[in-house]
Write an enzyme that holds these catalytic residues in place. Structure first.
Site, PDB file in Angstrom:
ATOM      1  N   HIS A  42       0.823  -1.206   0.000  1.00  0.00           N
ATOM      2  CA  HIS A  42       0.000   0.000   0.000  1.00  0.00           C
ATOM      3  C   HIS A  42       0.859   1.260   0.000  1.00  0.00           C
ATOM      4  O   HIS A  42       0.473   2.278  -0.584  1.00  0.00           O
ATOM      5  CB  HIS A  42      -0.921   0.007   1.232  1.00  0.00           C
ATOM      6  CG  HIS A  42      -2.071  -0.942   1.112  1.00  0.00           C
ATOM      7  ND1 HIS A  42      -3.384  -0.533   1.181  1.00  0.00           N
ATOM      8  CD2 HIS A  42      -2.117  -2.272   0.901  1.00  0.00           C
ATOM      9  CE1 HIS A  42      -4.180  -1.581   1.043  1.00  0.00           C
ATOM     10  NE2 HIS A  42      -3.424  -2.649   0.869  1.00  0.00           N
ATOM     11  N   ASP A  44      -5.290   6.304   2.809  1.00  0.00           N
ATOM     12  CA  ASP A  44      -5.685   4.955   2.416  1.00  0.00           C
ATOM     13  C   ASP A  44      -6.996   4.624   3.124  1.00  0.00           C
ATOM     14  O   ASP A  44      -7.067   4.690   4.358  1.00  0.00           O
ATOM     15  CB  ASP A  44      -4.588   3.971   2.834  1.00  0.00           C
ATOM     16  CG  ASP A  44      -4.774   2.570   2.280  1.00  0.00           C
ATOM     17  OD1 ASP A  44      -5.932   2.115   2.217  1.00  0.00           O
ATOM     18  OD2 ASP A  44      -3.762   1.933   1.926  1.00  0.00           O
TER      19      ASP A  44
END
Length: 465
Positions: free
Chosen positions: A22, A115
């Site tokens: 990520h 995120d």
């Protein structure tokens, strides 16, 4: 963009979920923003900053926040629920302190890009009076499936074996859905995190997705009808492998394993063009011992060289003395620079778990795929690889869920020798050129990034008036 007309420099703070799969896509996006004269800061956990010595983000500044596990990271938590709860509690506090500290230093943040795995970051941004953007690191197709599950429009558990039909997506078999959907209840903590991505996403000022419009046009169009300011900004692959406009952007920069780059390159340089099968299942997938045995037999039987990444934690599953015996045909390494390998002319195809980052990398470099998905989003990615983009083949499992040696050989042989392989090779080349074009000047993703920066600067000007 004519930067001389507007000398006000916007500042974006990016907050990724603290795992490399990520962090790296968000870091690549940060580099694109910095290249366009946006000040960018990347907030990483204190544990990650301590454990990644030598990590350099180039023009992107690094700042610490805490997840409450500064000495051992996620491994200190009993389970994902404990980790996420502690991260939210401590993270909210330390992120607020970071925002105030940057303002005190004369570098106030204008927009927080976060995120959605950690949706509380959006809450902190709004409490602080800032703009906020969600950055989805998985494919839009997978995000869309999770969204429908969250909204109650995809009834779980799935019943029967019929096709699942959702807006913007092709009809899909149940086992082509993400594993957390198909095997409902298998990882409840992770499933709750995936659902929570959407609890406040409607409050975000922008939604970014790590894909590009041409790749997922239908589902992106559907999302644009549901949410405001949805922008595809991928593929988030270092510029040297795409448009080459960011001259210092040659690698992601953050890795938890040390790549054996020189060994791999020297070995590949001795091989003929399109003569090597590259095999890697990423940084997290754990293959069953019988699956590894089937790979061993397939790779040693089929008449091609192979480069196989077997992490140290997986080596014990290899047959005794295999590392020495395989040296005549193959090279087994604990880790490699995957982009460098995929870009090498000796590599003919990629046996992969079809993680989204690996899928985008193979697509961006034009390497055909043999998909052996393991869990999470990988089965869905493999569906698109084989049936939608037609850049590879999804290997068939037997009744025990194992891809046998004959099936692995069949898939590789189809790509290397069959008529279907010519179509796959042609499609792989086509998508490689499209991927390069979308991030180059005037491409769809480049335009989306430009539009975001322009609207961000307008908002900054307006707030100063």
């Amino acid at each position: 963009m004519d930067e001389t007309q507007d000398n006000i420099e916007a500042h974006c703070l990016l907050v990724p979920y603290p795992v490399t799969g990520h962090i790296n896509p968000m870091l690549q996006f940060a580099k694109r923003l910095a290249h366009k004269q946006v000040r960018v800061t990347l907030a990483l956990t204190k544990f990650l900053l301590k454990s990644t010595t030598g990590f350099s983000a180039g023009s992107v500044s690094l700042q610490p926040i805490s997840d409450g596990f500064d000495d051992g990271g996620r491994s200190q938590a009993k389970n994902s629920d404990e980790y996420l709860s502690r991260f939210q509690q401590i993270g909210q506090q330390t992120l607020s302190e970071l925002l105030r500290g940057l303002a005190d230093l004369g570098r106030p943040v204008d927009c927080v890009i976060y995120d959605p795995f950690i949706p509380w970051v959006l809450d902190v941004a709004k409490w602080s009076g800032l703009l906020a953007a969600a950055f989805f690191t998985q494919s839009c197709a997978v995000d869309n499936i999770y969204y429908h599950a969250y909204a109650g429009e995809l009834k779980l558990p799935l019943s029967g074996g019929g096709a699942v039909e959702l807006p913007g997506l092709p009809a899909m078999k149940p086992d082509e859905m993400p594993s957390f959907i198909y095997v409902h209840g298998s990882h409840p903590g992770t499933f709750r995190m995936l659902m929570n991505q959407f609890r406040n996403v409607g409050e975000a000022d922008w939604i970014f997705v790590n894909t590009f419009h041409e790749l997922e046009e239908e589902v992106l169009e559907y999302w644009m009808s549901k949410f405001k300011r949805v922008k595809a900004v991928g593929p988030t692959v270092p510029s040297i492998y795409l448009d080459k406009r960011l001259h210092d952007d040659k690698e992601y920069g953050l890795t938890i394993f040390k790549p054996m780059t020189n060994i791999c390159t020297e070995w590949l340089n001795l091989r003929q063009p399109r003569s090597v099968v590259y095999v890697s299942f990423g940084s997290m997938a754990e293959l069953a011992a019988d699956q590894i045995q089937e790979l061993v037999c397939a790779l040693t039987t089929y008449d091609m060289h192979f480069l196989w990444v077997v992490r140290k934690s997986e080596e014990s599953k290899l047959p005794p003395k295999f590392l020495e015996e395989a040296s005549a045909k193959g090279l087994i390494v604990s880790w490699c620079d995957q982009l460098e390998v995929l870009a090498h002319e000796a590599v003919a195809c990629f046996i992969t778990h079809c993680g989204w980052n690996s899928t985008l990398e193979a697509l961006s470099l034009g390497v055909p795929i043999v998909g052996i998905p393991q869990w999470t989003d990988q089965g869905t990615n493999a569906k698109f690889v084989s049936d939608v983009w037609e850049i590879g083949i999804r290997a068939r499992v037997d009744e025990k869920g194992v891809v046998r040696r004959d099936e692995i050989i069949r898939c590789v042989k189809s790509i290397m020798e069959g008529q279907g392989g010519k179509v796959i090779s042609s499609n792989s080349t086509k998508w490689r050129e499209i991927a390069r074009g979308v991030v180059d000047e005037g491409g769809s993703s480049d335009i989306n990034i430009e539009e975001f920066i322009s609207s961000l600067k307008i908002s900054k000007n307006t707030s100063r008036e």
